[in-house]
Scaffold this motif. Structure first.
Motif, short mmCIF file in Angstrom:
data_model
loop_
_atom_site.label_atom_id
_atom_site.label_comp_id
_atom_site.label_asym_id
_atom_site.label_seq_id
_atom_site.Cartn_x
_atom_site.Cartn_y
_atom_site.Cartn_z
N SER A 55 -3.04 -11.57 51.59
CA SER A 55 -1.90 -12.27 51.81
C SER A 55 -2.81 -13.83 50.68
O SER A 55 -3.54 -13.78 50.57
N GLN A 56 -1.29 -13.57 49.85
CA GLN A 56 -0.78 -14.12 49.17
C GLN A 56 0.54 -14.35 48.98
O GLN A 56 1.22 -12.99 48.39
N ALA A 57 1.14 -15.29 47.95
CA ALA A 57 1.74 -15.53 47.06
C ALA A 57 2.11 -16.61 45.87
O ALA A 57 0.77 -17.43 45.98
N LEU A 58 3.15 -16.52 45.58
CA LEU A 58 3.25 -17.58 44.03
C LEU A 58 5.01 -18.37 44.55
O LEU A 58 5.86 -17.58 44.43
N ARG A 84 4.19 -21.12 39.35
CA ARG A 84 2.50 -21.92 38.99
C ARG A 84 2.14 -22.13 40.41
O ARG A 84 1.31 -22.95 39.71
N LEU A 85 2.03 -22.30 41.25
CA LEU A 85 1.74 -22.36 42.79
C LEU A 85 0.85 -21.15 43.14
O LEU A 85 1.99 -20.02 44.38
N LEU A 86 -0.35 -20.82 43.43
CA LEU A 86 -0.61 -19.88 44.26
C LEU A 86 -0.56 -20.54 45.70
O LEU A 86 -1.50 -21.37 46.08
N ILE A 87 -0.43 -19.26 46.24
CA ILE A 87 -0.79 -19.80 47.74
C ILE A 87 -1.50 -18.95 47.73
O ILE A 87 -1.61 -17.76 48.15
N ASP A 88 -2.71 -19.32 48.46
CA ASP A 88 -5.06 -18.25 48.50
C ASP A 88 -5.05 -17.95 47.02
O ASP A 88 -4.13 -17.69 46.41
N TYR A 89 -5.63 -17.36 47.23
CA TYR A 89 -6.80 -16.89 46.36
C TYR A 89 -7.97 -16.23 47.18
O TYR A 89 -8.70 -15.82 47.46
N PRO A 90 -7.00 -14.95 47.29
CA PRO A 90 -7.65 -13.56 47.74
C PRO A 90 -8.52 -13.03 47.00
O PRO A 90 -8.60 -13.15 45.80
N GLN A 146 -0.41 -19.12 33.25
CA GLN A 146 0.45 -20.31 34.01
C GLN A 146 0.57 -20.85 35.30
O GLN A 146 1.24 -21.47 35.30
N VAL A 147 -0.06 -20.16 36.17
CA VAL A 147 -0.67 -20.50 37.53
C VAL A 147 -1.62 -22.33 37.34
O VAL A 147 -2.56 -22.14 36.07
N ARG A 148 -0.73 -23.46 37.87
CA ARG A 148 -1.80 -24.28 37.37
C ARG A 148 -2.30 -25.19 38.96
O ARG A 148 -3.58 -26.00 38.70
N ASP A 149 -1.57 -24.61 40.12
CA ASP A 149 -2.14 -24.63 40.74
C ASP A 149 -2.71 -24.01 41.70
O ASP A 149 -1.32 -23.43 41.99
N CYS A 150 -3.34 -23.82 42.83
CA CYS A 150 -3.54 -22.94 44.37
C CYS A 150 -3.96 -23.93 45.66
O CYS A 150 -4.31 -24.44 45.28
N LEU A 151 -3.34 -23.59 46.65
CA LEU A 151 -3.34 -23.99 47.83
C LEU A 151 -3.81 -23.39 48.50
O LEU A 151 -3.87 -21.41 48.65
N VAL A 152 -5.45 -23.57 49.04
CA VAL A 152 -6.23 -22.57 49.71
C VAL A 152 -5.55 -22.85 51.40
O VAL A 152 -5.79 -24.08 51.69
N THR A 153 -4.98 -22.29 52.77
CA THR A 153 -5.42 -22.70 53.65
C THR A 153 -5.92 -22.51 54.61
O THR A 153 -5.90 -23.49 54.92
N HIS A 154 -7.41 -21.79 54.20
CA HIS A 154 -8.43 -21.85 55.32
C HIS A 154 -9.46 -20.84 54.27
O HIS A 154 -9.24 -20.19 53.35
#
Length: 134
Positions: free
Chosen positions: A39-42, A46-52, A68-76
């Motif tokens: 699981s991962q989304a963009l 600019r914002l990645l959701i999770d970094y598997p 070009q990605v500035r931020d990454c939100l790691v859900t858990h």
């Protein structure tokens, strides 16, 4: 808002590594869209959701420029959502993102930050911001 799903499978991916059930055999035979990564989304490029651990694969498949990605939100903190070892590649000598590259800001729980603090301490291009639920 533009949302790009990069991976939609669970921790074992699909088909699973050591599974020989009929569904996994069928997915291997079908290939293409039947092969699902973790699981991962963009969001808006600019914002990645999770970094598997599949981030590299996602970059190649989608033709992404991760500088070009500035931020990454790691859900858990589970390893199928957070694989900080790949961020070691942001060290000078491993990558050349350009002089104007501002770095990557990772947002996550205290557990997320603590899990990578020692590992990523020498990587000046990664900043952590601790967030709380809600």
């Amino acid at each position: 808002m533009k949302l790009l799903y990069l991976g939609t499978a669970a921790a074992e991916a699909y088909p699973a590594l050591f599974c020989n059930c009929q569904n996994c055999r069928d997915a291997r035979a079908e290939g293409g869209r039947s092969l699902r990564s973790r699981s991962q989304a963009l969001v808006n490029g600019r914002l990645l959701i999770d970094y598997p651990c599949d981030t590299y694969l996602h970059m190649l498949r989608a033709g992404l420029d991760l500088t070009q990605v500035r931020d990454c939100l790691v859900t858990h903190i589970h390893p199928d959502h957070w694989y900080p070892a790949d961020l070691l590649n942001l060290q000078p000598g491993f990558s050349h993102p350009g002089e104007d590259y501002p770095g990557l800001t990772v947002y996550g729980s205290e557990d997320v930050a603590a899990s990578a603090a020692a590992l990523l301490e020498p990587v000046r291009r990664v900043t952590f911001r601790t967030v709380a639920p809600f």
